[in-house]
Design a protein around this motif. Structure first.
Motif, PDB file in Angstrom:
ATOM      1  N   GLY A 184       0.813  -1.211   0.000  1.00 13.04           N
ATOM      2  CA  GLY A 184       0.000   0.000   0.000  1.00 13.04           C
ATOM      3  C   GLY A 184       0.848   1.263   0.000  1.00 13.04           C
ATOM      4  N   LEU A 185       1.923   1.262   0.786  1.00 12.31           N
ATOM      5  CA  LEU A 185       2.810   2.424   0.848  1.00 12.31           C
ATOM      6  C   LEU A 185       3.563   2.628  -0.463  1.00 12.31           C
ATOM      7  N   ASN A 223       4.156  16.800  -1.755  1.00 18.17           N
ATOM      8  CA  ASN A 223       4.530  15.529  -2.394  1.00 18.17           C
ATOM      9  C   ASN A 223       6.005  15.202  -2.187  1.00 18.17           C
ATOM     10  N   LEU A 280       2.193   7.112  -6.829  1.00 23.94           N
ATOM     11  CA  LEU A 280       1.283   8.229  -7.104  1.00 23.94           C
ATOM     12  C   LEU A 280       1.955   9.574  -6.856  1.00 23.94           C
ATOM     13  N   HIS A 281       2.710   9.679  -5.767  1.00 24.87           N
ATOM     14  CA  HIS A 281       3.426  10.930  -5.471  1.00 24.87           C
ATOM     15  C   HIS A 281       4.423  11.257  -6.583  1.00 24.87           C
ATOM     16  N   LYS A 293       2.754  12.317  -9.870  1.00 23.16           N
ATOM     17  CA  LYS A 293       2.250  13.682  -9.812  1.00 23.16           C
ATOM     18  C   LYS A 293       3.377  14.694  -9.952  1.00 23.16           C
ATOM     19  N   LYS A 311       2.520   1.798  -3.448  1.00 24.73           N
ATOM     20  CA  LYS A 311       1.557   2.341  -4.418  1.00 24.73           C
ATOM     21  C   LYS A 311       1.366   3.842  -4.216  1.00 24.73           C
ATOM     22  N   LYS A 312       1.370   4.293  -2.962  1.00 22.32           N
ATOM     23  CA  LYS A 312       1.271   5.726  -2.686  1.00 22.32           C
ATOM     24  C   LYS A 312       2.504   6.465  -3.193  1.00 22.32           C
ATOM     25  N   GLN A 313       3.685   5.841  -3.032  1.00 23.65           N
ATOM     26  CA  GLN A 313       4.908   6.461  -3.543  1.00 23.65           C
ATOM     27  C   GLN A 313       4.839   6.649  -5.050  1.00 23.65           C
ATOM     28  N   GLU A 367       6.750  13.504   1.045  1.00 27.45           N
ATOM     29  CA  GLU A 367       6.295  12.115   1.169  1.00 27.45           C
ATOM     30  C   GLU A 367       7.207  11.111   0.468  1.00 27.45           C
TER      31      GLU A 367
END
Length: 275
Positions: free
Chosen positions: A102-103, A132, A109-110, A113, A105-107, A135
């Protein structure tokens, strides 16, 4: 006289066994019954001394066999304990790796972007870019190996009567975990290089909001080297690391399920995990 006592003891054991009074040594008792029947049939051929010798030899052989059987039984019981401990660690690792996935996948996305900002696909926003950048990190997974290492070091894992389970466990730890550990180290190193060489210019803006609107920050962000670095750092989690995590998680599920089925079958057969 001693040998005669041995022979009489074995005959008595035979009669007890046939009455069903010696269930704890069923296999040894069955063997004794066959040998005693054979000796009884040979009485007219063998002299008394020969029979007594065979009785003594039989007694020694059975004693050694029973001792070996007990030692092997103890080892198999310990292996079952190893399987239980390994299964618990795998269950815990599954929870951990799900969190890491999960983490990661967030990376992704950051980073995606930030790349859109660098390509000017999104209007420049100091606050969002800084948020961003804060993170960006490298969440990595390193599995628990305490139970596995204990079983391997004792030699028990390779002494199992069910080597298919031991082989599945070894595949998880020796291939999937080791490969993922190597990839985790690579991503950590790559992230350190990325931050040290490319994000260092933005640390003042990240940590001090009063400098966020500094025109130099905007100029630095549109730097071609930073854009390339963002693609470079994104490539690893998106195209490689996330797949290594998913592959390892799949093998964890396969291994845990195989252990679970084995333990359930053993419990249903005997009412416990004992042999």
């Amino acid at each position: 006289e001693a040998s005669t006592s041995w022979y009489n003891f074995l005959k008595k054991w035979k009669s007890y066994y046939r009455l069903g009074l010696n269930q704890d040594s069923q296999k040894a008792g069955y063997f004794v019954c066959e040998i005693i029947d054979y000796i009884d049939g040979m009485k007219n051929i063998l002299a008394r001394g020969g029979i007594e010798f065979l009785a003594v030899l039989l007694g020694i052989t059975i004693s050694l066999w029973v001792e070996d059987w007990r030692e092997n039984r103890d080892v198999q019981l310990r292996i079952v304990e190893d399987y239980v401990n390994i299964q618990e660690e795998i269950k815990s690792d599954i929870i951990n790796i799900d969190n890491i996935i999960g983490l990661v996948k967030k990376q992704i996305l950051h980073l995606e972007k930030l790349i859109k900002y660098s390509k000017k696909e999104i209007k420049f926003d100091y606050n969002d870019i800084t948020a961003n950048l804060k993170e960006i990190t490298s969440p990595t997974f390193f599995g628990t190996q305490t139970g596995y290492n204990a079983s391997v070091s004792s030699g028990r894992l390779n002494s199992s009567q069910n080597m298919s389970i031991s082989n599945e466990i070894s595949l998880l730890y020796e291939h999937y975990y080791k490969r993922l550990n190597a990839n985790s180290d690579i991503w950590d190193d790559r992230m350190l290089k990325f931050k040290g060489e490319h994000i260092i210019e933005f640390y003042s803006a990240i940590s001090d909001t009063t400098g966020i609107n500094d025109p130099e920050i905007k100029t630095a962000y549109y730097n071609k080297e930073l854009k390339n670095a963002l693609y470079w750092i994104l490539e690893y989690p998106k195209k490689l690391y996330i797949n290594r995590l998913l592959d390892t998680r799949h093998q964890m599920i396969v291994t845990e399920n195989k252990i679970e089925k084995y333990l359930i079958a053993k419990w249903n057969a005997s009412g416990s995990y004992c042999l």
